[in-house]
Design a protein around this motif. Structure first.
Motif, PDB file in Angstrom:
ATOM      1  N   ILE A 116       0.860  -1.186   0.000  1.00 29.17           N
ATOM      2  CA  ILE A 116       0.000   0.000   0.000  1.00 29.17           C
ATOM      3  C   ILE A 116       0.891   1.229   0.000  1.00 29.17           C
ATOM      4  N   VAL A 124      -7.183   3.053   4.172  1.00 29.49           N
ATOM      5  CA  VAL A 124      -7.451   1.617   4.341  1.00 29.49           C
ATOM      6  C   VAL A 124      -7.122   1.117   5.744  1.00 29.49           C
ATOM      7  N   SER A 143       1.676  -3.587   6.092  1.00 31.70           N
ATOM      8  CA  SER A 143       1.764  -2.770   4.887  1.00 31.70           C
ATOM      9  C   SER A 143       3.222  -2.686   4.463  1.00 31.70           C
ATOM     10  N   ILE A 164      -2.484  -2.615  -3.422  1.00 32.88           N
ATOM     11  CA  ILE A 164      -3.414  -1.550  -3.806  1.00 32.88           C
ATOM     12  C   ILE A 164      -2.599  -0.562  -4.622  1.00 32.88           C
ATOM     13  N   HIS A 177      -7.265  -8.717 -10.806  1.00 36.03           N
ATOM     14  CA  HIS A 177      -7.351  -7.358 -10.280  1.00 36.03           C
ATOM     15  C   HIS A 177      -8.797  -6.884 -10.284  1.00 36.03           C
ATOM     16  N   LEU A 180     -11.214  -0.679  -7.481  1.00 36.72           N
ATOM     17  CA  LEU A 180     -11.746  -0.284  -6.174  1.00 36.72           C
ATOM     18  C   LEU A 180     -12.525   1.012  -6.252  1.00 36.72           C
ATOM     19  N   LEU A 287      -7.992   3.268  -8.769  1.00 39.52           N
ATOM     20  CA  LEU A 287      -7.336   2.506  -7.714  1.00 39.52           C
ATOM     21  C   LEU A 287      -7.755   1.052  -7.864  1.00 39.52           C
ATOM     22  N   HIS A 288      -6.758   0.159  -7.878  1.00 38.39           N
ATOM     23  CA  HIS A 288      -7.028  -1.269  -8.111  1.00 38.39           C
ATOM     24  C   HIS A 288      -6.473  -2.112  -6.971  1.00 38.39           C
ATOM     25  N   LEU A 289      -7.142  -3.223  -6.728  1.00 34.64           N
ATOM     26  CA  LEU A 289      -6.625  -4.266  -5.848  1.00 34.64           C
ATOM     27  C   LEU A 289      -6.119  -5.392  -6.736  1.00 34.64           C
ATOM     28  N   ARG A 305      -9.407  -9.484   1.088  1.00 38.01           N
ATOM     29  CA  ARG A 305      -9.764  -8.817  -0.175  1.00 38.01           C
ATOM     30  C   ARG A 305     -11.232  -8.388  -0.168  1.00 38.01           C
ATOM     31  N   ILE A 308     -11.685  -5.211   1.784  1.00 38.35           N
ATOM     32  CA  ILE A 308     -11.160  -4.034   1.079  1.00 38.35           C
ATOM     33  C   ILE A 308     -12.122  -3.598  -0.029  1.00 38.35           C
TER      34      ILE A 308
END
Length: 317
Positions: A116, A124, A143, A164, A177, A180, A287-289, A305, A308
């Motif tokens: 992150i 988060v 993190s 993230i 992916h 978010l 923003l992606h996970l 996940r 989040i």
């Protein structure tokens, strides 16, 4: 990665070509019903004729009659008696291994490492760690600051379980992916240092001294590219490594900074700055996970996940 090669020979695998392991379930049903074909057939959902055919195949496969009729009853052979506990234990063990595992977050003892960026941690970590403290106290989350250029290596080495990230990293095919959230950009400045008319053109913004932020660890950002597409170049006078120092710098220098709104919304350090939308609104940060496909069905990682994703989705309507 775990080495799954246990050194079995080719002959080990090839002998199974002649053995139908499904017949072991039939044999267990016959054991349970003391060789009664009709009742065993009901157990496994076969017709009596199909069960008789399966018994004949078992006899051929094991080279033993297995059950012999004496009077009105079927009696197991010594070979069948010896096999009975082995087959029962083997099937129970396989059943236990193959059934879906039960996941109880309260009993989990595990570590999860998430990449992150520092400027996104406040979005988060406070809520996530609070949630884990209540629901999964044995799940320890760390993190890990990983530059974009090193994400693939960090995943490959197992240093991170998920990340993230912004919209300036292209994951390989081996990754999953999820989007978010999206955020528009704003430009911020200190009103004691700069003054703008109500309407400001892109060319006018380009001419104003600017403080860039290297939060994405990339030389050219989507903002730079947007100016370039319109034949303009930003007048970048300085670059900060993150966003924490930006308010203090802008308080001292007549510069502006263009940032994703999500990064500074409700950020107390930015309360004293003027925030204005950067036009056009179609220029957006995403923003992606991201996680590796190998861990798609890992119950602990899925638990984190899922939280989040729901966190960024916000409360249901």
């Amino acid at each position: 990665m775990h080495n799954m090669n246990n050194g079995q020979s080719d002959a080990f695998f090839q002998q199974f070509r002649h053995w139908d392991l499904n017949l072991l379930v039939v044999l267990e049903a016959l054991f349970c019903e003391q060789g009664n074909v009709s009742r065993a057939a009901l157990r496994v959902g076969l017709s009596q004729s199909a069960m008789s055919h399966a018994l004949n195949r078992l006899r051929e496969m094991l080279d033993d009659p297995l059950f012999v009729k004496q009077g009105h009853r079927m009696h197991p052979t010594s070979r069948a008696i010896a096999l009975a506990p082995v087959i029962a234990g083997w099937l129970e063990n396989i059943r236990g291994q193959l059934k879906p595992p039960v996941f109880d977050p309260a009993t989990v003892q595990q570590e999860i490492n998430v990449a992150i960026p520092e400027h996104l941690e406040r979005l988060v970590l406070p809520a996530l760690l609070g949630f884990l403290r209540q629901q999964a106290p044995g799940l320890h989350l760390h993190s890990r600051p990983v530059p974009m250029s090193q994400l693939n290596e960090a995943f490959a080495q197992g240093r991170i379980d998920m990340a993230i990230i912004g919209n300036d990293w292209e994951p390989k095919a081996s990754y999953q992916h999820c989007l978010l959230t999206e955020s528009r950009f704003v430009y911020v400045y200190d009103a004691r240092q700069l003054h703008f008319a109500e309407s400001v053109s892109l060319a006018e913004l380009a001419a104003v001294p600017q403080l860039a932020s290297n939060y994405s660890h990339k030389t050219a950002t989507i903002i730079d590219n947007h100016f370039t597409v319109h034949g303009l170049t930003r007048r970048i006078m300085a670059t900060s490594g993150g966003i924490t120092a930006i308010p203090a710098i802008l308080a001292e220098c007549p510069m502006l900074s263009i940032l994703p709104e999500i990064m500074i919304a409700d950020h107390p350090l930015f309360d004293s700055l003027v925030k204005r939308p950067f036009e056009p609104d179609s220029v957006r940060a995403t923003l992606h996970l991201v996680w590796h496909k190998l861990h798609e069905h890992d119950l602990v990682q899925h638990f984190v996940r899922d939280w989040i994703i729901r966190h960024f989705a916000g409360p249901p309507d």
